[in-house]
Design a protein around this motif. Structure first.
Motif, PDB file in Angstrom:
ATOM      1  N   GLU A  34      -1.484   0.497  -1.558  1.00  0.00           N
ATOM      2  CA  GLU A  34      -1.104   0.376  -2.961  1.00  0.00           C
ATOM      3  C   GLU A  34       0.299  -0.189  -3.003  1.00  0.00           C
ATOM      4  O   GLU A  34       1.268   0.486  -2.657  1.00  0.00           O
ATOM      5  CB  GLU A  34      -1.168   1.720  -3.676  1.00  0.00           C
ATOM      6  N   ASN A  63       3.643   1.763  -1.913  1.00  0.00           N
ATOM      7  CA  ASN A  63       3.930   3.140  -2.314  1.00  0.00           C
ATOM      8  C   ASN A  63       3.180   4.109  -1.404  1.00  0.00           C
ATOM      9  O   ASN A  63       3.694   5.157  -1.024  1.00  0.00           O
ATOM     10  CB  ASN A  63       3.487   3.396  -3.758  1.00  0.00           C
ATOM     11  N   ASN A  64       1.939   3.768  -1.119  1.00  0.00           N
ATOM     12  CA  ASN A  64       1.119   4.590  -0.251  1.00  0.00           C
ATOM     13  C   ASN A  64      -0.010   3.740   0.313  1.00  0.00           C
ATOM     14  O   ASN A  64      -0.208   2.577  -0.093  1.00  0.00           O
ATOM     15  CB  ASN A  64       0.545   5.801  -1.004  1.00  0.00           C
ATOM     16  N   GLY A 108       0.599  -1.500  -9.366  1.00  0.00           N
ATOM     17  CA  GLY A 108       0.082  -0.463 -10.242  1.00  0.00           C
ATOM     18  C   GLY A 108      -0.918   0.395  -9.518  1.00  0.00           C
ATOM     19  O   GLY A 108      -0.785   0.640  -8.320  1.00  0.00           O
ATOM     20  N   GLU A 114       3.906  -1.750  -4.287  1.00  0.00           N
ATOM     21  CA  GLU A 114       4.911  -1.233  -5.219  1.00  0.00           C
ATOM     22  C   GLU A 114       4.759  -1.837  -6.599  1.00  0.00           C
ATOM     23  O   GLU A 114       5.095  -1.230  -7.604  1.00  0.00           O
ATOM     24  CB  GLU A 114       6.319  -1.511  -4.688  1.00  0.00           C
ATOM     25  N   ARG A 152       1.801   8.486   2.346  1.00  0.00           N
ATOM     26  CA  ARG A 152       2.827   7.888   1.497  1.00  0.00           C
ATOM     27  C   ARG A 152       3.784   7.063   2.345  1.00  0.00           C
ATOM     28  O   ARG A 152       3.903   7.257   3.556  1.00  0.00           O
ATOM     29  CB  ARG A 152       3.563   8.968   0.716  1.00  0.00           C
TER      30      ARG A 152
END
Lengths: 112, 113
Positions: free
Chosen positions: A92, A30-31, A97, A94, A50
């Motif tokens: 982080e 995600n980032n 969490g 996908e 991101r």
């Protein structure tokens, strides 16, 4: 787990030079965040990029992200002795969490 | 407060003792995390709270480790019957919510003798 691996493990440069650190990871993210840790200020967030961004700047910091190669780089320009620290990337995933998974970091030494 | 605070900053425990480590997150931060950092390594995730709910405790290394955040603010990490391998710096972090940067406290250095 979604762990970032930093490269090189250690880097020693002279004040005023640029420092480049790399991070590789294994799954979709995600980032990706970069953190710095030194004895004086503990672990401090530097920058977050991101997954839909390719480049981001913050002061003397420039971060790039290449999701096709699953890699990121952190460039510190015009380094100072105060930049001496360990630098960690924290992708982080996908599916991970909010948990951050840090690698062993790059130990940067900037010599005055 | 201005940042995340942790207490005590240093703790020496004899093997077999129980310890309790406290974390005061930034006011208003919903999410709270605990990490364990061994010497020369990066922090390793232990557990995560959103308000008072412990949503992820998959990183706790054994059932001797227990964390709570009963009112959704201050959190305590408890380690029962400490072992030498528990010696590490325990870091607490808080964040506003999902997928944003985390703000770390100074850590508690635990030494088990």
């Amino acid at each position: 787990s979604q762990q970032g691996e930093e490269d090189p493990q250690a880097l020693s440069i002279q004040e005023g030079e640029n420092a480049t650190m790399n991070c590789s990871y294994k799954t979709s993210i995600n980032n990706l965040q970069w953190y710095r840790q030194n004895s004086g200020r503990g672990l401090v967030h530097l920058i977050l990029i991101r997954s839909n961004e390719r480049e981001k700047h913050s002061g003397r910091l420039r971060v790039t992200l290449d999701t096709s190669k699953k890699s990121s780089s952190l460039l510190i320009t015009a380094s100072r002795a105060a930049d001496t620290a360990s630098y960690f990337c924290a992708p982080e995933g996908e599916t991970s969490g909010s948990r951050l998974t840090f690698g062993e970091g790059t130990q940067l030494t900037v010599n005055p | 407060g201005a940042g995340v605070s942790q207490s005590p900053r240093y703790k020496v425990a004899k093997r077999g003792q129980d310890v309790a480590l406290r974390c005061d997150p930034i006011s208003g931060h919903v999410s709270l995390f605990w990490y364990q950092q061994a010497l020369g390594q990066g922090p390793e995730f232990l557990t995560y709270f959103q308000n008072e709910a412990q949503l992820d405790k998959s990183g706790l290394p054994s059932d001797r480790f227990f964390a709570e955040r009963p009112e959704g603010s201050v959190s305590t990490l408890k380690i029962q019957r400490t072992q030498q391998e528990d010696s590490a710096v325990y870091l607490c972090a808080s964040s506003l919510g999902y997928t944003v940067e985390q703000y770390f406290g100074p850590g508690t250095r635990l030494t088990v003798t």
